[in-house]
Design a protein around this motif. Structure first.
Motif, PDB file in Angstrom:
ATOM      1  N   PRO A  39       0.837  -1.206   0.000  1.00  0.00           N
ATOM      2  CA  PRO A  39       0.000   0.000   0.000  1.00  0.00           C
ATOM      3  C   PRO A  39       0.872   1.256   0.000  1.00  0.00           C
ATOM      4  N   VAL A  40       0.456   2.241  -0.759  1.00  0.00           N
ATOM      5  CA  VAL A  40       1.227   3.480  -0.847  1.00  0.00           C
ATOM      6  C   VAL A  40       1.476   4.073   0.532  1.00  0.00           C
ATOM      7  N   VAL A  41       0.467   4.043   1.385  1.00  0.00           N
ATOM      8  CA  VAL A  41       0.609   4.661   2.710  1.00  0.00           C
ATOM      9  C   VAL A  41       1.653   3.970   3.568  1.00  0.00           C
ATOM     10  N   ARG A  61      -8.583   5.335   0.314  1.00  0.00           N
ATOM     11  CA  ARG A  61      -7.347   5.511  -0.458  1.00  0.00           C
ATOM     12  C   ARG A  61      -6.185   4.766   0.179  1.00  0.00           C
ATOM     13  N   LYS A  62      -6.354   4.351   1.423  1.00  0.00           N
ATOM     14  CA  LYS A  62      -5.293   3.579   2.084  1.00  0.00           C
ATOM     15  C   LYS A  62      -5.058   2.237   1.426  1.00  0.00           C
ATOM     16  N   THR A  63      -5.981   1.794   0.563  1.00  0.00           N
ATOM     17  CA  THR A  63      -5.811   0.503  -0.106  1.00  0.00           C
ATOM     18  C   THR A  63      -5.121   0.639  -1.470  1.00  0.00           C
ATOM     19  N   ILE A  64      -4.868   1.864  -1.922  1.00  0.00           N
ATOM     20  CA  ILE A  64      -4.141   2.049  -3.181  1.00  0.00           C
ATOM     21  C   ILE A  64      -2.715   1.532  -3.006  1.00  0.00           C
ATOM     22  N   VAL A  66       1.289   0.587  -4.600  1.00  0.00           N
ATOM     23  CA  VAL A  66       2.271   1.098  -5.555  1.00  0.00           C
ATOM     24  C   VAL A  66       1.965   0.559  -6.946  1.00  0.00           C
ATOM     25  N   ALA A  67       1.580  -0.708  -7.033  1.00  0.00           N
ATOM     26  CA  ALA A  67       1.224  -1.300  -8.328  1.00  0.00           C
ATOM     27  C   ALA A  67       0.042  -0.590  -8.956  1.00  0.00           C
ATOM     28  N   ASP A  68      -0.936  -0.180  -8.155  1.00  0.00           N
ATOM     29  CA  ASP A  68      -2.085   0.546  -8.702  1.00  0.00           C
ATOM     30  C   ASP A  68      -1.648   1.847  -9.364  1.00  0.00           C
ATOM     31  N   LEU A  69      -0.657   2.518  -8.788  1.00  0.00           N
ATOM     32  CA  LEU A  69      -0.117   3.720  -9.426  1.00  0.00           C
ATOM     33  C   LEU A  69       0.615   3.357 -10.714  1.00  0.00           C
ATOM     34  N   MET A  70       1.444   2.323 -10.655  1.00  0.00           N
ATOM     35  CA  MET A  70       2.219   1.918 -11.837  1.00  0.00           C
ATOM     36  C   MET A  70       1.314   1.507 -12.995  1.00  0.00           C
ATOM     37  N   PHE A  71       0.232   0.788 -12.679  1.00  0.00           N
ATOM     38  CA  PHE A  71      -0.633   0.231 -13.704  1.00  0.00           C
ATOM     39  C   PHE A  71      -1.868   1.078 -13.989  1.00  0.00           C
ATOM     40  N   MET A  72      -1.932   2.285 -13.433  1.00  0.00           N
ATOM     41  CA  MET A  72      -3.044   3.210 -13.678  1.00  0.00           C
ATOM     42  C   MET A  72      -4.381   2.638 -13.190  1.00  0.00           C
ATOM     43  N   ARG A  73      -4.381   2.105 -11.967  1.00  0.00           N
ATOM     44  CA  ARG A  73      -5.596   1.533 -11.376  1.00  0.00           C
ATOM     45  C   ARG A  73      -5.918   2.200 -10.045  1.00  0.00           C
ATOM     46  N   SER A  74      -5.501   3.457  -9.860  1.00  0.00           N
ATOM     47  CA  SER A  74      -5.625   4.084  -8.544  1.00  0.00           C
ATOM     48  C   SER A  74      -7.063   4.335  -8.134  1.00  0.00           C
ATOM     49  N   GLY A  75      -7.950   4.589  -9.098  1.00  0.00           N
ATOM     50  CA  GLY A  75      -9.334   4.911  -8.775  1.00  0.00           C
ATOM     51  C   GLY A  75      -9.552   6.346  -8.357  1.00  0.00           C
ATOM     52  N   LEU A  76      -8.535   7.190  -8.435  1.00  0.00           N
ATOM     53  CA  LEU A  76      -8.682   8.591  -8.036  1.00  0.00           C
ATOM     54  C   LEU A  76      -9.585   9.342  -9.012  1.00  0.00           C
ATOM     55  N   ALA A  77     -10.346  10.284  -8.460  1.00  0.00           N
ATOM     56  CA  ALA A  77     -11.330  11.047  -9.246  1.00  0.00           C
ATOM     57  C   ALA A  77     -10.644  12.178 -10.001  1.00  0.00           C
ATOM     58  N   LEU A  78      -9.896  11.792 -11.011  1.00  0.00           N
ATOM     59  CA  LEU A  78      -9.187  12.729 -11.878  1.00  0.00           C
ATOM     60  C   LEU A  78      -9.478  12.339 -13.318  1.00  0.00           C
ATOM     61  N   PRO A 106     -10.393  12.643  -4.154  1.00  0.00           N
ATOM     62  CA  PRO A 106     -11.006  11.437  -3.589  1.00  0.00           C
ATOM     63  C   PRO A 106     -11.047  10.320  -4.626  1.00  0.00           C
ATOM     64  N   LEU A 107     -11.634   9.219  -4.246  1.00  0.00           N
ATOM     65  CA  LEU A 107     -11.814   8.100  -5.164  1.00  0.00           C
ATOM     66  C   LEU A 107     -13.131   8.235  -5.925  1.00  0.00           C
ATOM     67  N   ASP A 108     -13.130   7.749  -7.167  1.00  0.00           N
ATOM     68  CA  ASP A 108     -14.404   7.549  -7.842  1.00  0.00           C
ATOM     69  C   ASP A 108     -14.564   6.099  -8.288  1.00  0.00           C
ATOM     70  N   ALA A 109     -13.598   5.255  -7.907  1.00  0.00           N
ATOM     71  CA  ALA A 109     -13.671   3.811  -8.142  1.00  0.00           C
ATOM     72  C   ALA A 109     -12.799   3.131  -7.101  1.00  0.00           C
ATOM     73  N   ALA A 110     -13.136   1.912  -6.768  1.00  0.00           N
ATOM     74  CA  ALA A 110     -12.326   1.166  -5.806  1.00  0.00           C
ATOM     75  C   ALA A 110     -10.952   0.900  -6.404  1.00  0.00           C
ATOM     76  N   PRO A 111      -9.885   1.163  -5.657  1.00  0.00           N
ATOM     77  CA  PRO A 111      -8.537   0.940  -6.185  1.00  0.00           C
ATOM     78  C   PRO A 111      -8.353  -0.487  -6.693  1.00  0.00           C
ATOM     79  N   GLY A 112      -7.694  -0.603  -7.840  1.00  0.00           N
ATOM     80  CA  GLY A 112      -7.388  -1.902  -8.403  1.00  0.00           C
ATOM     81  C   GLY A 112      -8.478  -2.537  -9.232  1.00  0.00           C
ATOM     82  N   THR A 113      -9.644  -1.889  -9.311  1.00  0.00           N
ATOM     83  CA  THR A 113     -10.780  -2.529  -9.985  1.00  0.00           C
ATOM     84  C   THR A 113     -11.005  -2.050 -11.401  1.00  0.00           C
TER      85      THR A 113
END
Length: 292
Positions: A39-41, A61-64, A66-78, A106-113
């Motif tokens: 987890p990033v945190v 967001r505590k479940t995001i 490092v891999a989610d960032l690398m693979f563009m699966r963060s779920g952040l609302a951007l 914030p999130l707009d999707a569950a991280p990794g999904t």
């Protein structure tokens, strides 16, 4: 028209920078013993976490990872909008602390999904890497002393934002030959003249699909998988090498790495009109090359 461009002219790679940031992140985090599924945190040494980490610890967001960032699966609302009010324009031109600004969303999707290409994810990844160093000078020097210089790059510049974090999404300048060296390093799975500059395994990670199906199946770790039958952006292009991995920039910049041809193809043109077909370009050049 190319006027003034010399062999050693450093040119901006835009989002090709993401792949190099991925290489640097994989290298430093491996050295620090931090797995990509962390987890990033939990990836910040004591006393090195930026203020937004505490905010992430208080919500999902505590479940995001490092891999989610690398693979563009963060779920952040951007979003990856490039219009006057788009998130990318705001981040790159309006924010002194790009990663901090991105992390506040914030999130707009569950991280990794789900998969969503976000330059913001790469800049947050750059902040995670920054935290692994005792001093910011060591962080700034790292790209040069541990990657660029060992493979003979003489023109590369990786810029930071005003806060001192790499603009890992967008701001690496290098000559055509130096971009080719970075591609060759990847093709060699991080090995250069007998030395393992990037830990072995980066090529496999970079070429692992972010999602099992769909658009995200054509994207790996900060790297495109354009020939993937499911989701590959160039899968429908006749003759496109299925084993290619790709660094790709916003205006048609390309570093294509093709194991079956033992070749790296670089194109640093600046195409703002829609008639440049990057898929056809790589396919045409690859077709002219002998098998590796």
């Amino acid at each position: 028209d190319g006027a003034g461009i010399e062999p050693n002219t450093a040119l901006l790679g835009w989002s090709m920078t993401k792949t190099v940031t991925g290489m640097l992140a994989y290298k430093k985090l491996t050295e620090a013993g931090i797995a990509v599924e962390t987890p990033v945190v939990d990836a910040f040494p004591a006393g090195r976490a930026p203020s937004w980490v505490q905010e992430w610890q208080s919500d999902d967001r505590k479940t995001i990872t490092v891999a989610d960032l690398m693979f563009m699966r963060s779920g952040l609302a951007l979003n990856e909008g490039y219009g006057p009010t788009g998130d990318v324009v705001q981040m790159l031109y309006g924010e002194p602390d790009m990663s901090g600004w991105a992390a506040q969303h914030p999130l707009d999707a569950a991280p990794g999904t789900s998969w969503e290409y976000l330059s913001a994810s790469t800049n947050i990844l750059a902040a995670v890497v920054r935290a692994q160093f005792a001093t910011d000078q060591e962080y700034v020097d790292y790209a040069y002393t541990e990657l660029f210089e060992p493979i003979g790059l003489t023109t590369a510049t990786l810029s930071t934002d005003a806060s001192g974090t790499w603009v890992g999404s967008s701001y690496l300048w290098a000559s055509t030959a130096d971009w080719a060296r970075l591609g060759q390093l990847m093709l060699n799975d991080g090995r250069w003249e007998g030395k393992q500059v990037i830990p072995a395994g980066w090529w496999k990670l970079a070429g692992t699909p972010a999602m099992p199906t769909g658009e995200g199946h054509g994207y790996g770790a900060q790297t495109w998988i354009p020939g993937a039958a499911d989701g590959g952006e160039c899968a429908a292009t006749p003759g496109y090498p299925k084993d290619a991995l790709l660094m790709e920039g916003h205006y048609g910049q390309v570093v294509a790495m093709i194991p079956s041809k033992k070749a790296v193809i670089v194109r640093l043109g600046w195409s703002v009109i829609p008639d440049f077909d990057g898929c056809a370009f790589v396919a045409d050049v690859a077709r002219a090359l002998p098998a590796g």
